[in-house]
Write an enzyme that holds these catalytic residues in place. Structure first.
Site, PDB file in Angstrom:
ATOM      1  N   THR A  44       0.826  -1.207   0.000  1.00  0.00           N
ATOM      2  CA  THR A  44       0.000   0.000   0.000  1.00  0.00           C
ATOM      3  C   THR A  44       0.858   1.255   0.000  1.00  0.00           C
ATOM      4  O   THR A  44       2.088   1.161  -0.135  1.00  0.00           O
ATOM      5  CB  THR A  44      -1.049  -0.048   1.146  1.00  0.00           C
ATOM      6  N   LYS A  48       3.386   1.570  -3.716  1.00  0.00           N
ATOM      7  CA  LYS A  48       2.741   0.862  -4.819  1.00  0.00           C
ATOM      8  C   LYS A  48       3.501   0.963  -6.146  1.00  0.00           C
ATOM      9  O   LYS A  48       3.373   0.099  -7.009  1.00  0.00           O
ATOM     10  CB  LYS A  48       1.304   1.368  -5.013  1.00  0.00           C
ATOM     11  N   ASP A  84      -7.086  -4.255  -7.725  1.00  0.00           N
ATOM     12  CA  ASP A  84      -8.080  -3.231  -7.357  1.00  0.00           C
ATOM     13  C   ASP A  84      -9.241  -3.139  -8.344  1.00  0.00           C
ATOM     14  O   ASP A  84     -10.395  -2.990  -7.936  1.00  0.00           O
ATOM     15  CB  ASP A  84      -7.417  -1.857  -7.226  1.00  0.00           C
ATOM     16  N   GLY A 110     -13.330  11.930  -9.802  1.00  0.00           N
ATOM     17  CA  GLY A 110     -11.989  11.774  -9.246  1.00  0.00           C
ATOM     18  C   GLY A 110     -11.026  11.255 -10.308  1.00  0.00           C
ATOM     19  O   GLY A 110     -11.463  10.712 -11.338  1.00  0.00           O
ATOM     20  N   GLY A 112      -7.627   9.940  -9.153  1.00  0.00           N
ATOM     21  CA  GLY A 112      -6.491   9.362  -8.443  1.00  0.00           C
ATOM     22  C   GLY A 112      -6.387   7.863  -8.685  1.00  0.00           C
ATOM     23  O   GLY A 112      -6.867   7.343  -9.700  1.00  0.00           O
ATOM     24  N   ALA A 114      -7.818   5.279  -7.087  1.00  0.00           N
ATOM     25  CA  ALA A 114      -9.084   4.545  -7.087  1.00  0.00           C
ATOM     26  C   ALA A 114      -9.836   4.779  -8.399  1.00  0.00           C
ATOM     27  O   ALA A 114     -10.535   3.886  -8.897  1.00  0.00           O
ATOM     28  CB  ALA A 114      -9.933   4.973  -5.893  1.00  0.00           C
ATOM     29  N   THR A 135      -9.421  18.892 -10.645  1.00  0.00           N
ATOM     30  CA  THR A 135      -8.280  19.329 -11.449  1.00  0.00           C
ATOM     31  C   THR A 135      -8.384  18.663 -12.820  1.00  0.00           C
ATOM     32  O   THR A 135      -8.131  17.460 -12.961  1.00  0.00           O
ATOM     33  CB  THR A 135      -6.958  18.928 -10.750  1.00  0.00           C
ATOM     34  N   VAL A 198     -16.809   4.420  -3.486  1.00  0.00           N
ATOM     35  CA  VAL A 198     -15.721   3.535  -3.037  1.00  0.00           C
ATOM     36  C   VAL A 198     -15.337   3.803  -1.576  1.00  0.00           C
ATOM     37  O   VAL A 198     -14.615   3.023  -0.971  1.00  0.00           O
ATOM     38  CB  VAL A 198     -14.454   3.594  -3.945  1.00  0.00           C
ATOM     39  N   TYR A 200     -15.631   3.601   2.297  1.00  0.00           N
ATOM     40  CA  TYR A 200     -16.330   2.643   3.158  1.00  0.00           C
ATOM     41  C   TYR A 200     -16.295   2.979   4.646  1.00  0.00           C
ATOM     42  O   TYR A 200     -16.781   2.205   5.465  1.00  0.00           O
ATOM     43  CB  TYR A 200     -15.871   1.201   2.890  1.00  0.00           C
TER      44      TYR A 200
HETATM   45  P1  ATR Z   1      -6.694   7.802  -4.337  1.00  0.00           P
HETATM   46  O1  ATR Z   1      -5.386   7.277  -4.817  1.00  0.00           O
HETATM   47  O2  ATR Z   1      -7.168   7.186  -3.042  1.00  0.00           O
HETATM   48  O3  ATR Z   1      -7.761   7.781  -5.381  1.00  0.00           O
HETATM   49  P2  ATR Z   1      -5.779  10.534  -4.639  1.00  0.00           P
HETATM   50  O4  ATR Z   1      -4.815  10.115  -5.654  1.00  0.00           O
HETATM   51  O5  ATR Z   1      -5.293  11.454  -3.556  1.00  0.00           O
HETATM   52  O6  ATR Z   1      -6.445   9.313  -3.876  1.00  0.00           O
HETATM   53  O7  ATR Z   1      -7.035  11.185  -5.373  1.00  0.00           O
HETATM   54  C1  ATR Z   1      -7.961  11.887  -4.662  1.00  0.00           C
HETATM   55  C2  ATR Z   1      -9.055  12.390  -5.617  1.00  0.00           C
HETATM   56  O8  ATR Z   1     -10.030  13.049  -4.850  1.00  0.00           O
HETATM   57  C3  ATR Z   1      -8.545  13.370  -6.648  1.00  0.00           C
HETATM   58  O9  ATR Z   1      -9.252  13.185  -7.859  1.00  0.00           O
HETATM   59  C4  ATR Z   1      -8.901  14.718  -5.996  1.00  0.00           C
HETATM   60  O10 ATR Z   1      -9.092  15.774  -6.920  1.00  0.00           O
HETATM   61  P3  ATR Z   1      -7.833  16.636  -7.475  1.00  0.00           P
HETATM   62  O11 ATR Z   1      -7.174  15.788  -8.511  1.00  0.00           O
HETATM   63  O12 ATR Z   1      -8.418  17.873  -7.989  1.00  0.00           O
HETATM   64  O13 ATR Z   1      -6.931  16.855  -6.269  1.00  0.00           O
HETATM   65  C5  ATR Z   1     -10.219  14.389  -5.364  1.00  0.00           C
HETATM   66  N1  ATR Z   1     -10.542  15.287  -4.259  1.00  0.00           N
HETATM   67  C6  ATR Z   1     -10.026  15.285  -3.020  1.00  0.00           C
HETATM   68  N2  ATR Z   1     -10.560  16.274  -2.274  1.00  0.00           N
HETATM   69  C7  ATR Z   1     -11.439  16.949  -3.090  1.00  0.00           C
HETATM   70  C8  ATR Z   1     -12.313  18.069  -2.916  1.00  0.00           C
HETATM   71  N3  ATR Z   1     -12.392  18.707  -1.746  1.00  0.00           N
HETATM   72  N4  ATR Z   1     -13.075  18.451  -3.970  1.00  0.00           N
HETATM   73  C9  ATR Z   1     -13.016  17.798  -5.141  1.00  0.00           C
HETATM   74  N5  ATR Z   1     -12.201  16.732  -5.367  1.00  0.00           N
HETATM   75  C10 ATR Z   1     -11.427  16.307  -4.363  1.00  0.00           C
END
Ligand code: ATR
Length: 262
Positions: A44, A48, A84, A110, A112, A114, A135, A198, A200
């Site tokens: 993790t 990764k 995953d 999102g 990231g 996940a 973003t 996703v 939980y």
């Molecule tokens: P993971 O690997 O668990 O998916 P991550 O890579 O940190 O986590 O991704 C987090 C996601 O949540 C990203 O898409 C992030 O958006 P940004 O790319 O703009 O950062 C999104 N996210 C987190 N907090 C947010 C918020 N307050 N509003 C909108 N999107 C959010």
């Protein structure tokens, strides 16, 4: 707790242990990995990506995801895999059997790790996917990585994308305990749409509650964890373990005990 449950259920003499490693300890750890007798493991954050250089082979899913979450041996070769996306899809198959018969379009919120797992799983089931992210650059690079079936959008286009979707997935950490809720207006969704979160902890997020209030079908994130575990266990012990109601309850109780209000 998850693997311990299956060890007991199937009479397997094994332990699933937590090994806490700093990045500069990985090389030494992997030098002794085979000798130590591990049949496999999970990886993790933040390792990764880094473990890719210690595995002898990277499976297709891990290549597509750019991340390894599961290690296993195949004929003495250490494989870095990623379960995953199978966990994501396995959970959907269990909770809404036949969901993909009529589903053509998904929206993933999102961009990231996940999100990658979700997009890869959905693409492999033949869906086109609209990735909506705060973003936009990150959504664009994810879409470029996966190619034609994936489009990228800002959150300003979420409502429009949702109006055409059969499935909407939250892959952000929003709605998780300690984070602000994901406030999405679900009214553009078709009445047959599925809402998948996703997250939980808590099991029932504000998003899922809002979806249920609209009479939509919902899928929570705990099953994704359980089903990625199924895939790992299968690779390690050659047996596909069952996700029982008892197992779900065990983990649900544990989450609730550790997170009051969840
Ligand atoms: P993971 O690997 O668990 O998916 P991550 O890579 O940190 O986590 O991704 C987090 C996601 O949540 C990203 O898409 C992030 O958006 P940004 O790319 O703009 O950062 C999104 N996210 C987190 N907090 C947010 C918020 N307050 N509003 C909108 N999107 C959010």
């Amino acid at each position: 707790m998850l693997h311990g449950y299956w060890f007991k259920r199937y009479g397997i003499d094994a332990v699933y242990e937590l090994v806490d490693l700093l990045p500069d300890q990985l090389a030494t750890f992997f030098e002794g990995y085979k000798r130590a007798g591990w049949v496999g493991g999970n990886v993790t954050v933040p390792h990764k990506l880094a473990v890719m250089s210690y595995a002898e082979l990277i499976d297709d899913a891990a290549k597509a995801m750019g991340a390894v979450n599961t290690l296993f041996w195949n004929d003495g070769v250490l494989v870095g895999g990623n379960t995953d996306s199978m966990g994501f899809i396995g959970n959907l198959d269990e909770r809404v059997p036949g969901w993909d018969r009529e589903a053509n379009r998904a929206v993933v919120i999102g961009a990231g790790g996940a999100a990658r797992a979700s997009v890869y799983g959905l693409m492999n089931r033949g869906l086109s996917v609209a990735v909506c992210n705060r973003t936009v650059d990150k959504a664009e690079s994810l879409a470029r990585h996966f190619g034609g079936a994936v489009s990228s959008h800002g959150l300003d286009e979420l409502a429009m994308q949702m109006s055409q979707a059969d499935l909407v997935v939250n892959t952000t950490s929003m709605g998780m305990v300690g984070q602000p809720p994901l406030d999405v207006d679900l009214s553009p969704l078709k009445s047959e749409a599925i809402v998948y979160d996703v997250v939980y902890v808590p099991l029932e997020t504000k998003l899922l509650r809002a979806a249920q209030a609209r009479g939509l079908r919902t899928v929570d994130g705990l099953g994704m964890l359980l089903h990625q575990g199924v895939e790992g266990f299968h690779r390690w012990f050659g047996k596909r373990p069952e996700v029982t109601g008892e197992l779900r309850q065990l983990l649900t109780d544990d989450i609730r005990a550790k997170t009051p209000g969840a």
